[in-house]
Design a protein around this motif. Structure first.
Motif, PDB file in Angstrom:
ATOM      1  N   ASP B 195      38.266  30.067  36.841  1.00 10.12           N
ATOM      2  CA  ASP B 195      39.094  31.029  36.316  1.00 10.12           C
ATOM      3  C   ASP B 195      40.147  30.591  35.238  1.00 10.12           C
ATOM      4  O   ASP B 195      41.268  30.135  35.665  1.00 10.12           O
ATOM      5  CB  ASP B 195      40.074  31.806  37.309  1.00 10.12           C
ATOM      6  CG  ASP B 195      40.563  32.999  37.035  1.00 10.12           C
ATOM      7  OD1 ASP B 195      40.449  33.509  35.814  1.00 10.12           O
ATOM      8  OD2 ASP B 195      41.538  33.669  37.781  1.00 10.12           O
ATOM      9  N   GLY B 196      39.381  30.201  34.069  1.00 16.84           N
ATOM     10  CA  GLY B 196      40.326  29.622  32.950  1.00 16.84           C
ATOM     11  C   GLY B 196      39.759  30.199  31.684  1.00 16.84           C
ATOM     12  O   GLY B 196      39.085  31.154  31.365  1.00 16.84           O
ATOM     13  N   ALA B 199      35.681  31.029  31.155  1.00 18.36           N
ATOM     14  CA  ALA B 199      35.367  31.979  31.899  1.00 18.36           C
ATOM     15  C   ALA B 199      35.974  33.343  31.186  1.00 18.36           C
ATOM     16  O   ALA B 199      35.332  34.529  30.872  1.00 18.36           O
ATOM     17  CB  ALA B 199      35.677  31.913  33.237  1.00 18.36           C
ATOM     18  N   SER B 200      37.231  33.234  30.968  1.00 15.93           N
ATOM     19  CA  SER B 200      37.831  34.663  30.156  1.00 15.93           C
ATOM     20  C   SER B 200      37.093  34.791  29.030  1.00 15.93           C
ATOM     21  O   SER B 200      36.954  36.055  28.611  1.00 15.93           O
ATOM     22  CB  SER B 200      39.190  34.104  29.942  1.00 15.93           C
ATOM     23  OG  SER B 200      40.073  34.151  31.230  1.00 15.93           O
TER      24      SER B 200
END
Lengths: 342, 427
Positions: B195-196, B199-200
């Protein structure tokens, strides 16, 4: 033997895989994402769309550019508007178009995506327009189809919806002209929005002065500032003096995942009402990719009001999709050969 | 009666920290002499190890062999052949086979199959809870009697903290170590990438670092209360390394490992949706990768494992989130560990201890060291061999590796288990 580098490149967009959307002459072969495309290509899409917008206003709305080409609308996820405007765009370019709704056919019988592709490819078509619920699906398909087939991404997961972003840019340019001095605010569920991600890339590529996003903390992706936006959690502050406000659709299932307490609270905090719109510039336009949830993210009188350009977006969508399809499929093979000779 | 002589090699033993050019005499499966060859020792076979390094055989803490249950991916025979070729002499299978290793019959099935077909030693972990469902205790005493060296719930969730605490207490009752793959299921569910920022950007559902740290913290509290010996496997984040360091400072009986690929890859590698980089726990940030390397340097991380997960081609042929996670990694464990030496992360002694003596100690087995009287599990590698990984030449049935095309220095040449030569690159 060529000695490969011992570690693959770390660059986000320098990678070969990103550039699968360009042919060796730098022209669009696939249209998968706005990320990594230069402002010349985006501007050329917008300019081409301008010429098709004129076609669409004539009595006979058809040009023979893609006569003899076969296009497949390959939708793994339900859609009405996007699919219809692609279909209309293809028909106005004189292409044959086939609609395939996969969510109710092959893959539910256990056929893999790759099998489905190979079967369709055997039908000798020229282009796939793909919508799929997995991020990266369009990239996957583009890297597995036969070389003569082009792929246009009509939405993949939360990743990208580049034709929507381009029709939004077209709309903004028509109403506001140059992007350089604009303040654009995107409001709503950014976490799950492929539209917002593509818009952000497009706005930044076109050198928009100020791009900001507004949402509660539960609906903002981690490190989104990295994409070149300012993050606001307060609607009034975020839309202050904005030239363009883009509202995003809120899916009802967001309450289930504990991302939001209720539609009611969302509307009162982040819904765009006439009152809240007053903070924006007097001539600000209001956009929405549709379908609209009236009374959830936007007040009816705003959606239908004088600032709203939501229906213009739908109309321009046809011209923009005609532009992209003609640029991708209408590449002259001769030019490609002469390009190789150089 | 078989006698094997390894002559003129450079013996590197991380336990005794010896390095000397010498010979190894092996008889009846055991090392009977280290140093000068015994006078009058008449070997049946001699390996000329001139210019080669003689090390204890590699002990891999986590390798999925896919048998029983997923034989279309790989099997005990195929994967142990691959392991032996890569210098691995002992490997440990987690219990998430099908059927799950939650009763002695399954352990016996694997041991039987191992006797028939395996080319390395194969150890098993038993399930912590029945069916790995996180609800009822497994019969740990029976699993231990059947040969399981520890218990684990793999990455599957134990929802009730009460069940988890009792499972730890019960394992402690039999002095069994629990092997924990820390993951808070509710924080990671549906996610496929760190989740960084990457991935964003890609619109992939993220797995936050807290999925790892919340699980580690919960387990640490219960370890402190129950006194169970615990091993945390496959760390992925800087914060996790810090939690383990603190726990060790407090004197808790914990150890930890990292999979080799986590020391070389990070979130940037998934930026073109390449599913070969889809792993769990996910590849995290550059900063996390560097912290894992520091953890290896300063001893907070005790071991490096392969986390071998062979797949058939189809498993990786789909959009990123729909592919199966994991890397086929037996054959890159030694090469990547030696690369840490070349990149000056750790000296050779340390690199070898991370894949031999230390994992052996975690498993509670007498292996991973070269000493007179010890079982002769040995790997002999050429430290100067320059080579490039080509999936075509991999022996594992799984060709899913992101390291194709990487250049490595150092390659296994001979593998000896119980004094028998099970792999030789001469043929």
């Amino acid at each position: 033997m060529v000695n490969k580098p011992s570690k693959p490149t770390d660059s986000l967009i320098g990678n070969d895989n990103w550039n699968i959307q360009l042919d060796r002459n730098g022209r669009l072969k696939h249209f998968l994402t706005v990320e990594g495309l230069g402002s010349e290509i985006l501007t050329s899409i917008l300019d081409t769309a301008e010429s098709f917008a004129n076609v669409n206003e004539q009595r006979v709305k058809k040009v023979p550019i893609l006569r003899g080409k076969t296009i497949v609308n390959l939708f793994f996820e339900a859609s009405t508007r996007t699919r219809t405007t692609f279909e209309l765009a293809a028909k106005r370019l004189s292409a044959d178009i086939l609609n395939i709704n996969i969510s109710t056919s092959a893959t539910t019988k256990g056929e893999s995506l790759l099998d489905t592709l190979q079967n369709l490819q055997a039908m000798l078509c020229d282009m796939f327009i793909v919508r799929h619920s997995d991020s990266g699906a369009a990239h996957f398909i583009a890297s597995h189809v036969a070389p003569h087939i082009s792929v246009i991404n009509a939405g993949d997961g939360w990743h990208a919806h580049p034709t929507q972003a381009m029709l939004d840019m077209f709309t903004i340019r028509r109403f506001k002209g140059d992007f350089g001095n604009l303040r654009v605010a995107i409001v709503g569920d950014l976490l799950h929005s492929r539209v917002a991600r593509s818009q952000i890339h497009a706005l930044n590529t076109l050198n928009t002065g100020d791009v900001r996003v507004i949402a509660p903390r539960t609906l903002v992706p981690n490190d989104i500032e990295d994409m070149g936006v300012k993050v606001y959690h307060d609607l009034a502050k975020g839309v202050k003096d904005a030239d363009v406000i883009i509202m995003l659709r809120l899916q009802k299932e967001r309450m289930q995942g504990a991302l939001l307490p209720s539609e009611h609270e969302y509307y009162s905090e982040y819904g765009l009402t006439e009152d809240k719109l007053k903070a924006a510039k007097d001539d600000a336009i209001v956009m929405h990719p549709g379908p609209i949830n009236r009374g959830v993210e936007i007040e009816s009188s705003v959606a239908d009001g004088p600032r709203s350009v939501i229906l213009n977006q739908v109309t321009y969508g046809i011209a923009v999709r005609m532009a992209i399809m003609s640029m991708v499929l209408g590449r002259e093979p001769e030019a490609e050969i002469s390009g190789e000779e150089q | 009666m078989s006698r094997l002589l390894i002559s003129n090699g450079l013996i590197l033993d991380p336990v005794s920290e010896t390095v000397k050019t010498s010979s190894v005499c092996i008889e009846d499966g055991k090392i009977i002499a280290l140093g000068d060859a015994l006078p009058g020792f008449e070997p049946d076979k001699t390996i000329d190890a001139t210019g080669l390094i003689i090390s204890a055989g590699i002990v891999d803490l986590c390798a999925r062999l896919r048998e029983p249950g997923l034989e279309f991916k790989a099997n005990i025979q195929s994967e142990t052949i691959a392991a032996a070729s890569a210098g691995i002499t002992t490997l440990c299978c987690p219990p998430d086979t099908d059927p799950v290793i939650d009763e002695p019959a399954v352990v016996e099935l694997i041991h039987h199959k191992t006797l028939m077909a395996a080319h390395t030693k194969v150890l098993t972990l038993g399930a912590l809870t029945t069916g790995l469902k996180g609800q009822l205790l497994s019969e740990m005493a029976a699993l231990q009697t059947a040969g399981c060296v520890g218990v684990s719930n793999t990455r599957r969730p134990v929802e009730s903290t009460q069940v988890l605490k009792r499972a730890y207490a019960y394992a402690a009752n039999y002095d069994m170590a629990v092997f924990i793959e820390p993951d808070d299921h509710w924080l990671s569910a549906g996610g496929c990438a760190h989740d960084g920022r990457v991935a964003s950007r890609l619109g992939l559902q993220g797995i936050p670092v807290s999925a790892e740290t919340v699980a580690i913290s919960r387990s640490l509290m219960l370890i402190a209360e129950t006194g169970v010996k615990a091993h945390f496997g496959r760390l992925s984040s800087a914060h996790a390394v810090r939690l383990i360091a603190d726990a060790k400072d407090q004197g808790l009986p914990v150890t930890a490992d990292v999979s080799a690929h986590q020391l070389f890859l990070n979130e940037m590698d998934i930026s073109s949706f390449n599913s070969i980089y889809h792993v769990l726990p996910p590849l995290r940030s550059q900063r996390d990768m560097e912290a894992l390397r520091r953890g290896v340097q300063d001893g907070v991380i005790d071991a490096i494992c392969s986390d071998h997960q062979p797949h058939e081609i189809d498993a990786k042929q789909a959009p990123f989130a729909s592919t199966e996670p994991g890397i086929s990694s037996l054959e890159t464990l030694l090469p990547l560990s030696l690369r840490l030496v070349r990149e000056q992360v750790v000296p050779t002694y340390t690199a070898l201890s991370l894949i031999t003596s230390k994992p052996a100690a975690i498993l509670g087995i007498s292996a991973g060291t070269l000493r007179e009287g010890e079982i002769a599990d040995i790997c002999i590698y050429d430290p100067d061999a320059d080579w490039q990984l080509d999936t075509e030449s991999m022996l594992s049935h799984g060709k899913n590796t992101p390291f194709e095309g990487w250049n490595f220095q150092g390659k296994n040449r001979y593998t000896i288990i119980n004094g028998e030569l099970v792999f030789s690159s001469d043929q």
